[in-house]
Write a protein that holds these residues in place. Sequence first.
Motif: not given
Length: 345
Positions: A19-27
């Motif tokens: 579980s994450v707060r938001a899935i990060p974008k590349a970089g």
Amino acid sequence: MRKFGLIGCGSNVVDKFLSVRAIPKAGEKGYFSSTKIIDGEVVGGVTLNHLAWANTFGLQTALLARQGNDTSGNLVRKEMETLGISTTFIDISPEHVTSESYVIKQDDGERSILMAPGGTSSITEKSVSTLWSNKDALTSPFAQTQLFSTEISQVPLNGVLKLLSSAKKNNVQATALDVDVSPSVAIHEARLGDKDELLKCVCQADILKPARHAAEELLSVLSPLSVEEVGGLDGKKLAGLLMEYTNAKMVALTEGSSGCSIAVAGQDAISLAPPRLAAVTDTTGAGDAFFGGVLASVALLGNPWSCGAPERTIHTIAKTANMVGAMNCQTLGGLPKPGTRLSLA
């Protein structure tokens, strides 16, 4: 008399949930939702799921697989033993890594999945020959089973071809193929093989089980119909044409909440809505469970395309498979609860 009702080769995996707060974008950097990294683990996989559900009908089932002597491998084998699925034909080695998937879910419910096929991706034509095909009648899994199943999902396509041909050489009652991903995904994203290999696979199985999106793409490749024309077909017509262009004896098409359509050689295709559920817990693996119901029905009733098969057989198969798919939606994950016992609808 063959020892097993169904032996399958394909995906067997440990799903790990993060579980994450938001899935990060590349970089970019991201943050977990809590101090825990892994929220939970669930055993499953396309082929393991349908073997487990077929087992609930009293069939003896077994899995052909390559697994590591690792934590995930031990977890999968323990779950198989609990469910009564034979581990006899599993190739266990410290050189293999057991398949895993990482389900990354952000706070709003959106998710991404990272797949690590591990040992399943090494089930090639060569390894099938070495491990399972070049055996005598007493030790070959293909000589010991009534039905044989595999998948287009994680197994390399040249391995799928060798599995199906080996089963046919040993005169199994029927071979079955779960087209779990569309042709473009199998060839490009999953890199399982090329277009020619994929078409050979779908034209070699007696029973095909595609989801609607996979069936549409497959038919648009096999037939002169345009993508738009294929998309406008109803389930019965789509299943019937796919059977015609692949020379399959049976196509069991899943259409999500709309139910299924089944075409059998020599009979009129049918469509059947699924049972109505008061609540849905989790739809993960519903198509796999459906396929388990199809294969259990064929094993217990005989091939519905055989001369003299009762006309109602196709209806029993569809009703049973829909029932099993619906039951799967009332539990977490794609496996039945230990001790589940079912009968034909």
